[in-house]
Scaffold this motif. Sequence first.
Motif, PDB file in Angstrom:
ATOM      1  N   THR B 171       0.686  -1.433   0.226  1.00  0.00           N
ATOM      2  CA  THR B 171       0.247   0.417   0.010  1.00  0.00           C
ATOM      3  C   THR B 171       0.279   1.314  -0.622  1.00  0.00           C
ATOM      4  O   THR B 171       0.473   2.158  -0.317  1.00  0.00           O
ATOM      5  N   SER B 173       3.857   1.251  -0.389  1.00  0.00           N
ATOM      6  CA  SER B 173       5.544   1.343  -1.417  1.00  0.00           C
ATOM      7  C   SER B 173       5.498   2.846  -2.349  1.00  0.00           C
ATOM      8  O   SER B 173       6.416   3.035  -2.477  1.00  0.00           O
ATOM      9  N   GLY B 174       4.490   2.815  -3.446  1.00  0.00           N
ATOM     10  CA  GLY B 174       4.398   3.976  -4.362  1.00  0.00           C
ATOM     11  C   GLY B 174       4.270   5.136  -3.836  1.00  0.00           C
ATOM     12  O   GLY B 174       4.511   5.829  -4.452  1.00  0.00           O
ATOM     13  N   LEU B 175       4.522   5.059  -2.622  1.00  0.00           N
ATOM     14  CA  LEU B 175       4.505   6.722  -1.530  1.00  0.00           C
ATOM     15  C   LEU B 175       5.903   7.232  -1.203  1.00  0.00           C
ATOM     16  O   LEU B 175       6.232   8.246  -1.196  1.00  0.00           O
ATOM     17  N   ILE B 176       6.695   6.117  -1.822  1.00  0.00           N
ATOM     18  CA  ILE B 176       7.875   6.647  -1.807  1.00  0.00           C
ATOM     19  C   ILE B 176       8.363   6.378  -3.114  1.00  0.00           C
ATOM     20  O   ILE B 176       8.335   6.199  -4.339  1.00  0.00           O
ATOM     21  N   PRO B 178      10.567   7.691  -6.380  1.00  0.00           N
ATOM     22  CA  PRO B 178      11.357   6.728  -7.515  1.00  0.00           C
ATOM     23  C   PRO B 178      12.361   6.874  -7.030  1.00  0.00           C
ATOM     24  O   PRO B 178      14.023   6.032  -7.594  1.00  0.00           O
ATOM     25  N   TYR B 235       7.178  13.767  -4.643  1.00  0.00           N
ATOM     26  CA  TYR B 235       6.915  12.302  -5.193  1.00  0.00           C
ATOM     27  C   TYR B 235       5.823  11.545  -3.835  1.00  0.00           C
ATOM     28  O   TYR B 235       4.967  11.012  -3.997  1.00  0.00           O
ATOM     29  N   TYR B 237       2.012  10.926  -3.198  1.00  0.00           N
ATOM     30  CA  TYR B 237       0.776  11.860  -4.193  1.00  0.00           C
ATOM     31  C   TYR B 237      -0.592  11.914  -2.950  1.00  0.00           C
ATOM     32  O   TYR B 237      -1.698  11.921  -3.247  1.00  0.00           O
TER      33      TYR B 237
END
Lengths: 120, 288
Positions: B171, B173-176, B178, B235, B237
């Motif tokens: 859940t 991981s995409g808040l980190i 790239p 980054y 969101y």
Amino acid sequence: MISEMVDRANADPVVRRQAHFVRLAFGLEIGAASWVIEIDRGTVAGVPAGDGAPVPEFTLSADEASWADFARPLPPPGTHDVLALFEGGRLKITGEALPLMRNLAVVKAVLAKLRQKEMA
Amino acid sequence: MTATIEAVTGHYVHLEISGRSYRVYFEQAGEGIPLLCLHTAGADSRQYRAILNDPEILSKYRVIAFDLPWHGRSSPPDGWQNETYQLTTDSYMATILAFKEALGLERPVVMGCSIGGRAVLHLAIRHGKLFRAAIGLESHAGYDPLMHPLIADIGYLNRPDVNGQEAAAATVSGLISPLSPDPERWETLWHYMQGGPGAFPGDLYYYMVDGDLRNGLLAQLDTKICPLFLLTGDYDYSATVERTQEVMRQVPGAQFRLMPGLGHFPMSENPKLFMSYLRPVLDEIAEG
């Protein structure tokens, strides 16, 4: 695009390990093109949606530009993750959400293979 | 290889919070102005490991980070097995103040991220005189996440047919960003994989429901009493730059620092880059 993603996923031992106990079919809509991605005990396959394709449990839909941003080696903020696209209103989730959330890690790992080069 | 032992020390403190007993774990290092650090939802004080080991910061600040009850090495209270954990504004504030009092911290700087970033706003509104300054990392007043029905209604983060550890990490991981290095990215996710069942969604109740500050209360935040600094990564969101700037519009005197290249966990996902943004803020507070 899809066949390359599938090949990269199947060539990655980490994805294969993540997918080892997974049996899942999900839809992937890139603009007007519809695919079904099947994960079956460690192996990933992709076929055009329609007759003969597995029935997807859920479908992720976004326009071509959004997926193109997502697939860039360094995606711009807001396009770097499926849930970022979702929260930003650029991706729709239809069907059953639970199978997606149950398998979110492996789904993300497979979709990351849309990128020719992995992010950092 | 030469073995090294960090200067960080860990302790347990026993607290009474709203009539219940808690055993709370904390770590500290350094001397000087107390800097009280608040972790994100579903994680623990290990997120502040880099700051607790930064010689420059430790020369001016006594850095203290504690695990909220139900998190990290802080146990849930007796009887936890019979209840559903939910962090509320009142319980969060009571916990922070009880910890501050127990350690005798005199007007500490309080810095928090995500739910901690919201908490510093609540602290500055309710108890601004008790703090030298507030630093909100990935702070915003609230929004209506599309994820909320998945978390609240489907309950995928805490149900027996889902691996909650994997789901929590996936859940966030995409808040980190790239751009964040792999070792720090995966350590941040490891913290999420170690959360107790129900702790993460229990915290999100504060983040998404009870702690919502889109209610006009931000107008009561007086930055002359408690200076407010807001630092947000581009980054992120969830706590987007735009949402942080909405707080700015409602709090005269608040200062904003954009953190290009960072996501929702700046202090743990890329400490080196984060420190380059944080140090000038800490210097400004120390000189003030």
